[in-house]
Write an enzyme that holds these catalytic residues in place. Structure first.
Site, mmCIF file in Angstrom:
data_model
loop_
_atom_site.group_PDB
_atom_site.id
_atom_site.type_symbol
_atom_site.label_atom_id
_atom_site.label_comp_id
_atom_site.label_asym_id
_atom_site.label_seq_id
_atom_site.Cartn_x
_atom_site.Cartn_y
_atom_site.Cartn_z
ATOM 1 N N SER A 60 -1.585 3.394 0.110
ATOM 2 C CA SER A 60 -1.410 1.708 0.551
ATOM 3 C C SER A 60 -0.506 0.951 -0.467
ATOM 4 O O SER A 60 0.108 0.303 -0.217
ATOM 5 C CB SER A 60 -2.741 1.124 0.995
ATOM 6 O OG SER A 60 -3.509 1.079 -0.236
ATOM 7 N N GLU A 61 -0.898 1.393 -1.775
ATOM 8 C CA GLU A 61 -0.030 0.580 -2.696
ATOM 9 C C GLU A 61 0.117 1.616 -4.136
ATOM 10 O O GLU A 61 -0.772 2.468 -4.279
ATOM 11 C CB GLU A 61 -0.768 -0.742 -3.507
ATOM 12 C CG GLU A 61 -0.502 -1.866 -2.691
ATOM 13 C CD GLU A 61 -1.905 -2.045 -1.654
ATOM 14 O OE1 GLU A 61 -1.627 -2.901 -0.690
ATOM 15 O OE2 GLU A 61 -2.799 -1.470 -1.728
ATOM 16 N N THR A 62 1.183 1.476 -4.786
ATOM 17 C CA THR A 62 1.388 2.210 -5.960
ATOM 18 C C THR A 62 1.768 1.022 -7.058
ATOM 19 O O THR A 62 2.629 0.397 -6.687
ATOM 20 C CB THR A 62 2.448 3.152 -5.788
ATOM 21 O OG1 THR A 62 2.198 4.107 -4.994
ATOM 22 C CG2 THR A 62 2.951 3.828 -7.309
#
Length: 306
Positions: A48-50
């Site tokens: 979902s996020e990096t």
């Protein structure tokens, strides 16, 4: 071929393979990675996020200050909650050797962080906006979630932005049984947003305020179960939505100092525990939002890129 080191951590949990996974990619001293390369790497992780965490330059006196950028698979975000807590735990707990405090700087602004007993606390940049020019209707809700049409109508539907470009349709449901009816689908949430705010990510955030001693919680303690759906995506833990929801609940109830425990991800087998504390001014506006949680390392390795 250039390469970057990375770790992954599970955030808002102390148990591996629970919580919300996050990749943290380290940008070395004087290193340059373009925005386009960061976006491609984030797509490769497919989380979902990096986060891309910049290491400090040699001789930098700001020993516990780091700059970081947050990417979804499709776009960069100005702020997000679980990347902030995961990065805070890693930066203070690992890179700074269990330092007690420091600072992170993201596109939404500086974030003061504290770390103790494996829990990170972050003073969150906020610009809370409750949208009121247009209403999100029950008919629109039932288009997103047809199963809810057969249940008791939601207590409240409100669109809230904790910061600009992060927007959540907040839907209060009656029970955990109703919450269990929520599903992912090919339909992404859409809402008409107020003038000047019509930009960025939109998610649907379903919540149930849990009873306490047979009553809705009093001002000192709020326990809330949530789910965040955006089309085919269900997020195990959404810190930005949690901050927006708790700010809204505090303002609605005029709770000058309120603490919340948000439990998310249960239905998908990735239980997350998100702490939020909200302080209001004497005039009832948001003075401070503090987000808290733990993180545990799962993987580490090297990313090669062109």
């Amino acid at each position: 071929m250039p390469s970057l080191s990375f770790v992954t951590v599970d955030v808002f949990t102390t148990t591996r393979f629970a919580g919300n996974p996050l990749a943290i990619v380290r940008i070395p001293e004087a290193g340059h990675v373009s925005t386009e390369q960061m976006q491609i790497i984030a797509c490769e992780f497919n989380l979902s996020e990096t986060v891309f965490l910049y290491e400090r330059l040699a001789g930098d006196q700001r020993e516990t200050e780091w700059r970081f950028r947050i990417f979804m698979t499709s776009a960069e975000l100005p702020f997000a909650g679980h990347p902030t807590i995961g990065t805070a735990c890693y930066a203070l707990g690992t890179l700074a050797g269990n330092a007690s405090s420091g600072k992170l700087v993201c596109n939404a602004g500086p974030i003061g962080i504290q770390y103790s007993n494996a829990v990170a606390r972050a003073s969150i940049p906020h610009n809370v906006h409750i949208h009121n020019e247009f209403k999100f209707t029950t008919e629109q809700l039932y288009e997103l979630q047809p199963a809810l049409a057969n249940l008791k109508k939601p207590h409240a539907i409100t669109v809230v932005s904790p910061v600009k470009s992060m927007n959540f349709i907040m839907i209060e449901l009656d029970s955990l049984e109703d919450l269990a009816q929520v599903t992912t689908s090919g339909v992404k949430p859409r809402a008409k947003l107020d003038a000047g705010w019509d930009t960025g990510f939109i998610g649907s955030y379903f919540y149930v305020v849990m009873p306490q001693d047979g009553q809705r919680p009093g001002p000192k303690r709020h326990s809330v179960r949530t789910r965040m759906i955006e089309g085919t995506l269900e997020d195990p833990a959404t810190g930005s939505a949690a901050c927006g929801l708790c700010a809204y609940l505090a303002m609605e109830g005029q709770l000058k100092n309120a603490s919340f425990l948000i439990t998310q991800g249960v239905e998908m087998g990735r239980r997350s525990e998100i702490g939020v504390a909200v302080t209001l001014t004497d005039l009832g506006a948001i003075d401070k939002i503090e987000l808290s949680g733990s993180a545990v390392k799962v993987m580490e390795g090297t990313v090669h890129y062109d």
